[in-house]
Design a protein around this motif. Structure first.
Motif, PDB file in Angstrom:
ATOM      1  N   GLY A   9      -3.301   0.915  -3.434  1.00  0.00           N
ATOM      2  CA  GLY A   9      -2.639   2.096  -2.893  1.00  0.00           C
ATOM      3  C   GLY A   9      -3.680   2.994  -2.247  1.00  0.00           C
ATOM      4  O   GLY A   9      -4.512   3.561  -2.955  1.00  0.00           O
TER       5      GLY A   9
ATOM      6  N   THR B 133      -1.983  -2.028   3.739  1.00  0.00           N
ATOM      7  CA  THR B 133      -2.020  -1.265   4.990  1.00  0.00           C
ATOM      8  C   THR B 133      -3.283  -1.502   5.827  1.00  0.00           C
ATOM      9  O   THR B 133      -3.194  -1.719   7.042  1.00  0.00           O
TER      10      THR B 133
ATOM     11  N   THR C 241       8.885 -10.995  -5.231  1.00  0.00           N
ATOM     12  CA  THR C 241       9.441  -9.647  -5.339  1.00  0.00           C
ATOM     13  C   THR C 241      10.892  -9.782  -5.788  1.00  0.00           C
ATOM     14  O   THR C 241      11.725 -10.305  -5.051  1.00  0.00           O
TER      15      THR C 241
ATOM     16  N   VAL D   6      -0.238   0.145  -8.806  1.00  0.00           N
ATOM     17  CA  VAL D   6      -0.300   0.755  -7.473  1.00  0.00           C
ATOM     18  C   VAL D   6       0.116   2.219  -7.553  1.00  0.00           C
ATOM     19  O   VAL D   6       1.113   2.576  -8.173  1.00  0.00           O
TER      20      VAL D   6
ATOM     21  N   THR E   5       5.127 -14.316   1.393  1.00  0.00           N
ATOM     22  CA  THR E   5       6.362 -13.666   0.938  1.00  0.00           C
ATOM     23  C   THR E   5       7.564 -14.551   1.273  1.00  0.00           C
ATOM     24  O   THR E   5       7.982 -14.614   2.432  1.00  0.00           O
TER      25      THR E   5
HETATM   26  C1  FMN Z   1       3.936  -3.863   5.749  1.00  0.00           C
HETATM   27  C2  FMN Z   1       3.987  -3.941   4.252  1.00  0.00           C
HETATM   28  C3  FMN Z   1       4.923  -4.756   3.640  1.00  0.00           C
HETATM   29  C4  FMN Z   1       4.942  -4.887   2.239  1.00  0.00           C
HETATM   30  N1  FMN Z   1       5.834  -5.762   1.654  1.00  0.00           N
HETATM   31  C5  FMN Z   1       5.743  -6.005   0.318  1.00  0.00           C
HETATM   32  C6  FMN Z   1       6.545  -7.013  -0.295  1.00  0.00           C
HETATM   33  O1  FMN Z   1       7.386  -7.646   0.341  1.00  0.00           O
HETATM   34  N2  FMN Z   1       6.364  -7.256  -1.630  1.00  0.00           N
HETATM   35  C7  FMN Z   1       5.419  -6.577  -2.364  1.00  0.00           C
HETATM   36  O2  FMN Z   1       5.238  -6.877  -3.545  1.00  0.00           O
HETATM   37  N3  FMN Z   1       4.685  -5.584  -1.813  1.00  0.00           N
HETATM   38  C8  FMN Z   1       4.810  -5.302  -0.495  1.00  0.00           C
HETATM   39  N4  FMN Z   1       3.985  -4.369   0.075  1.00  0.00           N
HETATM   40  C9  FMN Z   1       2.970  -3.679  -0.767  1.00  0.00           C
HETATM   41  C10 FMN Z   1       1.618  -4.409  -0.728  1.00  0.00           C
HETATM   42  O3  FMN Z   1       1.710  -5.684  -1.281  1.00  0.00           O
HETATM   43  C11 FMN Z   1       0.537  -3.622  -1.492  1.00  0.00           C
HETATM   44  O4  FMN Z   1       0.914  -3.466  -2.837  1.00  0.00           O
HETATM   45  C12 FMN Z   1       0.320  -2.243  -0.859  1.00  0.00           C
HETATM   46  O5  FMN Z   1       0.291  -2.372   0.533  1.00  0.00           O
HETATM   47  C13 FMN Z   1      -0.976  -1.617  -1.331  1.00  0.00           C
HETATM   48  O6  FMN Z   1      -1.094  -0.323  -0.842  1.00  0.00           O
HETATM   49  P1  FMN Z   1      -1.793   0.035   0.599  1.00  0.00           P
HETATM   50  O7  FMN Z   1      -0.750  -0.283   1.618  1.00  0.00           O
HETATM   51  O8  FMN Z   1      -2.044   1.496   0.486  1.00  0.00           O
HETATM   52  O9  FMN Z   1      -3.011  -0.798   0.732  1.00  0.00           O
HETATM   53  C14 FMN Z   1       4.012  -4.170   1.455  1.00  0.00           C
HETATM   54  C15 FMN Z   1       3.099  -3.309   2.091  1.00  0.00           C
HETATM   55  C16 FMN Z   1       3.071  -3.191   3.462  1.00  0.00           C
HETATM   56  C17 FMN Z   1       2.061  -2.268   4.111  1.00  0.00           C
END
Ligand code: FMN
Length: 336
Positions: free
Chosen positions: A181, A204, A74, A145, A43
């Motif tokens: 998700g 997560t 992003t 997602v 990132t």
């Molecule tokens: C701690 C954290 C930070 C995240 N930061 C970003 C980010 O900067 N850009 C992005 O596209 N998604 C971000 N996400 C989303 C993840 O890339 C991913 O789409 C998402 O975690 C999937 O769902 P889950 O957390 O239920 O596995 C973040 C998720 C988490 C948990």
């Protein structure tokens, strides 16, 4: 090794994408995903300057031992924060990055900047309409997602498996699809593949991996959380944030009760830096909005990325084998 259109597109061994995670998807973690056969995304917003990002890309390239790794783009709602995107893309391409995860408006110009340098783009979004737009604009793949996703899941509250099934049943999406998700178990990966998805996106579940630099006290706190500790904050802003329930969330709810509806009205409480400086750096899990989804309920140990993915894929294979072993009598489901 599992072959899908997405493993082929990105040249990876497992149908698993470790979605970019602000502050946490650094060279060390992303390279661990790469070596384990999955695909992670650095990132760039986590880095203070182009020089420090450059250093991270070089480190990741070396530590990935020849396996692919990616960059997360992003796009911010504030256009002035997007000025550096072309420079990030060009630098990544120069450093050999060929996999990109984009978020925000889908545009041909953006996708082509990466594709013209040999890159492949998966566009992540929360609405089927946005996935179709990304397809029209030339994205190589899309990730949908659901509302369970940690971080900013968007304003669509549909759950991951409803969204994925609807997208596939629409028969309008022809490019490869990942769904994400709430996914943190092999059962769900098997279900996603059975659904017809080409990969899963996880964030997560991987937060507690050894290679995630966040403070050990924070990770230990996460391990003790049930799925229900994930809640939506800042819902009235139009950009909700799925996070760990803590004192900061409760404070934002008080402000909402007093009428706050936009990010600036929450001041420092709604900044990512608050969580980075307190939870990630010092282990104080009560301070900051800390992205986390219900998939935390599947995490029970702090262990290396490779151990987590090995177990998840073994579970996936077991579930698939179990379905075959049961020899489900399809004729009884569809009587003549
Ligand atoms: C701690 C954290 C930070 C995240 N930061 C970003 C980010 O900067 N850009 C992005 O596209 N998604 C971000 N996400 C989303 C993840 O890339 C991913 O789409 C998402 O975690 C999937 O769902 P889950 O957390 O239920 O596995 C973040 C998720 C988490 C948990």
């Amino acid at each position: 090794m599992i072959h899908t259109r997405l493993t082929d597109l990105f040249g990876i061994r497992l149908p698993v994408l470790g979605g970019g995670m602000m502050w946490l998807s650094d060279a060390h973690y992303v390279a661990a995903l790469a070596r384990a056969g999955a695909l992670g995304f650095i990132t760039p917003r986590s880095y203070e300057s182009l020089d420090t990002l450059h250093e991270a890309l070089r480190t990741c390239r070396h530590a990935s031992e020849g396996h692919p790794f990616g960059l997360n783009i992003t796009q911010s709602r504030r256009s002035e924060e997007n000025r550096m995107i072309p420079a990030w893309i060009d630098m990544a391409l120069e450093e050999g990055v060929r996999s990109f995860e984009t978020v925000g408006p889908a545009s041909r110009a953006l996708f082509e900047r990466m594709q013209n340098g040999g890159g492949r783009v998966i566009h992540k979004c929360a609405f089927i309409a946005h996935a179709l737009k990304a397809q029209d604009e030339g994205a190589d793949a899309v990730a949908l997602v659901g509302g369970e996703a940690g971080g900013h899941p968007g304003t669509n509250e549909l759950p991951t498996f409803v969204l994925g099934a609807l997208a596939l049943e629409s028969q309008r999406l022809h490019i490869p699809l990942a769904i994400g998700g709430g996914i943190g178990s092999g059962r769900q990966i098997a279900a996603a593949l059975a659904l017809g998805a080409d990969a899963v996106v996880m964030g997560t579940r991987l937060l507690v991996c050894e290679e995630i630099w966040a403070h050990e006290d924070y990770k230990r706190h996460l391990l003790a959380q049930p799925a229900e500790a994930s809640i939506l904050a800042l819902t009235r802003t139009g950009n909700p944030w799925r996070v760990l329930d803590n004192a900061t969330v409760q404070r934002t709810r008080e402000l909402e009760a007093q009428g706050a509806t936009s990010y600036p009205e929450f001041g420092a409480l709604a900044t990512g830096r608050l969580g980075r400086d307190n939870a990630y750096l010092r282990g104080d899990w009560n301070t900051g909005l800390l992205s986390m989804g219900p998939a935390i309920g599947f995490a029970h140990h702090i262990e290396p990325v490779q151990a987590v993915l090995r177990r998840l894929m073994a579970e996936t294979s077991m579930r698939v084998a179990d379905v075959h072993a049961r020899e489900l009598p399809l004729s009884t489901l569809h009587p003549a």
